[in-house]
Design a protein around this motif. Sequence first.
Motif: not given
Length: 160
Positions: A9-14
């Motif tokens: 869900e919050f893995g946009c950075g990697p």
Amino acid sequence: MEGIVQNTEFGCGPACVAMLCGISLEEAFDAFEQRDWDVHGATENELSAAFSSFGFILGQASDIPDERGALFNRRENLLLWGPILNRHKAVNWKERSQRAEFRFDTPKVRSFHFNKESVDIAIETFDHWAVWDGSARALRDPYGYQCMFVPVYAHLILQP
């Protein structure tokens, strides 16, 4: 550049690190401290450290101009930040159809300005990272284009 879809869900950075550095998503995750990526995302400082570990430099942030086509003519690869709007929330537009100027105060959009009139509304938003692919002149959104993404500022990605 290969498009990569985030798998948490919050893995946009990697996912953005993987796209911009030309590495796998798994390699990108290894550059970050262990966490539950379905609960917590990456900060700007963590992204800078991750880029550095792969020999890239996260450049200074700059505002994206409000004009249409502001990104389209950019030929550089950019890391973009902005809110992603939750598509499951209904928005009350107060029956107005004029073009609105967004004013962001994350994690909520606080007000819209319609022809010098202000209307306060609340829309649930989430910080989001995406990529501008300068050679293809295309947005690469690791969330998979399932929600509206509004890029507010950009970082140039440099190789020393």
